[in-house]
Write an enzyme that holds these catalytic residues in place. Sequence first.
Site, PDB file in Angstrom:
ATOM      1  N   TYR A   1      -7.605 -66.809 144.605  1.00 39.54           N
ATOM      2  CA  TYR A   1      -9.088 -67.357 143.552  1.00 39.54           C
ATOM      3  C   TYR A   1     -10.147 -66.842 143.873  1.00 39.54           C
ATOM      4  CZ  TYR A   1     -10.439 -69.932 140.006  1.00 39.54           C
ATOM      5  OH  TYR A   1     -11.508 -70.414 138.753  1.00 39.54           O
TER       6      TYR A   1
ATOM      7  N   LYS B   1     -13.034 -64.629 142.153  1.00 37.09           N
ATOM      8  CA  LYS B   1     -14.111 -65.259 141.998  1.00 37.09           C
ATOM      9  C   LYS B   1     -15.497 -64.637 142.292  1.00 37.09           C
ATOM     10  CE  LYS B   1     -12.716 -67.267 137.779  1.00 37.09           C
ATOM     11  NZ  LYS B   1     -12.534 -66.431 136.428  1.00 37.09           N
TER      12      LYS B   1
HETATM   13  N1  LIG Z   1     -10.985 -74.814 133.980  1.00 38.72           N
HETATM   14  C1  LIG Z   1     -11.996 -75.080 135.052  1.00 38.72           C
HETATM   15  O1  LIG Z   1     -12.178 -76.623 135.663  1.00 38.72           O
HETATM   16  C2  LIG Z   1     -12.757 -73.887 135.549  1.00 38.72           C
HETATM   17  C3  LIG Z   1     -13.770 -74.040 136.587  1.00 38.72           C
HETATM   18  C4  LIG Z   1     -13.909 -73.286 136.331  1.00 38.72           C
HETATM   19  C5  LIG Z   1     -13.783 -71.902 136.539  1.00 38.72           C
HETATM   20  N2  LIG Z   1     -12.765 -71.839 135.446  1.00 38.72           N
HETATM   21  C6  LIG Z   1     -12.888 -70.075 134.948  1.00 38.72           C
HETATM   22  O2  LIG Z   1     -12.782 -70.824 133.417  1.00 38.72           O
HETATM   23  C7  LIG Z   1     -12.268 -69.635 132.992  1.00 38.72           C
HETATM   24  C8  LIG Z   1     -11.150 -69.527 131.497  1.00 38.72           C
HETATM   25  O3  LIG Z   1     -10.417 -70.832 132.248  1.00 38.72           O
HETATM   26  P1  LIG Z   1      -9.987 -72.101 131.077  1.00 38.72           P
HETATM   27  O4  LIG Z   1     -10.177 -73.229 132.281  1.00 38.72           O
HETATM   28  O5  LIG Z   1     -10.302 -72.032 130.168  1.00 38.72           O
HETATM   29  O6  LIG Z   1      -8.683 -71.751 131.777  1.00 38.72           O
HETATM   30  P2  LIG Z   1      -6.618 -71.304 130.761  1.00 38.72           P
HETATM   31  O7  LIG Z   1      -5.733 -71.066 131.585  1.00 38.72           O
HETATM   32  O8  LIG Z   1      -7.467 -72.679 130.193  1.00 38.72           O
HETATM   33  O9  LIG Z   1      -7.468 -70.307 129.975  1.00 38.72           O
HETATM   34  C9  LIG Z   1      -7.175 -69.305 130.794  1.00 38.72           C
HETATM   35  C10 LIG Z   1      -6.335 -68.151 129.133  1.00 38.72           C
HETATM   36  O10 LIG Z   1      -6.516 -66.727 130.089  1.00 38.72           O
HETATM   37  C11 LIG Z   1      -5.306 -66.365 129.619  1.00 38.72           C
HETATM   38  N3  LIG Z   1      -5.038 -64.654 130.572  1.00 38.72           N
HETATM   39  C12 LIG Z   1      -4.365 -65.335 132.087  1.00 38.72           C
HETATM   40  N4  LIG Z   1      -3.710 -63.807 132.393  1.00 38.72           N
HETATM   41  C13 LIG Z   1      -3.858 -63.392 131.557  1.00 38.72           C
HETATM   42  C14 LIG Z   1      -3.633 -61.840 131.569  1.00 38.72           C
HETATM   43  N5  LIG Z   1      -3.357 -61.283 132.575  1.00 38.72           N
HETATM   44  N6  LIG Z   1      -4.363 -61.315 130.770  1.00 38.72           N
HETATM   45  C15 LIG Z   1      -5.278 -61.732 129.737  1.00 38.72           C
HETATM   46  N7  LIG Z   1      -5.292 -62.928 129.467  1.00 38.72           N
HETATM   47  C16 LIG Z   1      -5.283 -63.748 130.303  1.00 38.72           C
HETATM   48  C17 LIG Z   1      -4.583 -67.471 129.152  1.00 38.72           C
HETATM   49  O11 LIG Z   1      -3.416 -67.199 128.740  1.00 38.72           O
HETATM   50  C18 LIG Z   1      -5.278 -68.178 129.125  1.00 38.72           C
HETATM   51  O12 LIG Z   1      -5.382 -68.582 127.730  1.00 38.72           O
HETATM   52  C19 LIG Z   1     -11.238 -68.642 134.218  1.00 38.72           C
HETATM   53  O13 LIG Z   1     -12.457 -67.769 133.881  1.00 38.72           O
HETATM   54  C20 LIG Z   1     -11.336 -69.610 135.546  1.00 38.72           C
HETATM   55  O14 LIG Z   1     -11.566 -68.942 136.114  1.00 38.72           O
HETATM   56  C21 LIG Z   1     -12.479 -73.015 135.122  1.00 38.72           C
END
Ligand SMILES: NC(=O)c1ccc[n+]([C@@H]2O[C@H](COP(=O)([O-])OP(=O)(O)OC[C@H]3O[C@@H](n4cnc5c(N)ncnc54)[C@H](O)[C@@H]3O)[C@@H](O)[C@H]2O)c1
Length: 234
Positions: free
Chosen positions: A138, A142
Amino acid sequence: MGFSICEHLARRGDRVAVLDVNGDAAQQAVKKLRGRGAQAMACAVDVSDRAAVEDALAQVRGELGPIEIMVTSAAIAPFDPFTEISLDSWERVLAVNLTGTFHCLQAAIPDMVAAGWGRIVTITSSAAQIMTSNHAHYVASKGGVVALTRAVSFEYARQGITVNTIAPHIIDTPMLRQARAELGDPTGDGGASHIPVGRLGTGDDIAAACLYLCSEEASYITGQLFGVNGGAVA
Ligand SMILES: NC(=O)c1ccc[n+]([C@@H]2O[C@H](COP(=O)([O-])OP(=O)(O)OC[C@H]3O[C@@H](n4cnc5c(N)ncnc54)[C@H](O)[C@@H]3O)[C@@H](O)[C@H]2O)c1
């Protein structure tokens, strides 16, 4: 997080397309957005599939018009000790998180070049800035998103297109809840006590930053990493 971003963009009057591998979730999101008066559409698409991304954007152009803003939020975030990361898992994480970002940007940019205006916001992670255990696939993906964002921003800086990345830290979303289910919650508060502002982030915190980066006022900001982390990462 992606839905919060759609809500904020729709609230300011943007037409919004929700692309997600989970087609039902995308439809539900669009139903909510339309219920609030937004012009919105859903596409079930796996962002790692270039043909599917191209096809989805063709549908979006047909229904909503040329792509003016692209926000790439889709990602997967497995946890595995480094020596236990299978080649399949490594390749899937890179395919969704990094190559998926590449596909979405490359497929959308020609519309922005033609218009002489565009806004791109990728989503990286604080995991690319600070140490995180059992997350090498991951973190690598990123880190790649940060580098890709900077490289693309430079190429399009003179064409009215800005390209920035947001680095969230601990944001209360389904992804975080899944991580807690896998790893436990040693502090009992999801890690909130380690964050200077004393709470977890929300989708709205990320969406507010994203909305700014997608505004006219942010035309002089490109190639930047925006930390939205409650002060947890300097
Ligand atoms: N939540 C956190 O604490 C956090 C922290 C740092 C970074 N992020 C980043 O923020 C972004 C959003 O994360 P989130 O927390 O909303 O995650 P989440 O898992 O709640 O949402 C991610 C979405 O991506 C979709 N998805 C997954 N694989 C896919 C694919 N192959 N094609 C299309 N859609 C796909 C999922 O169905 C989901 O709706 C991500 O890039 C994640 O890495 C999140």
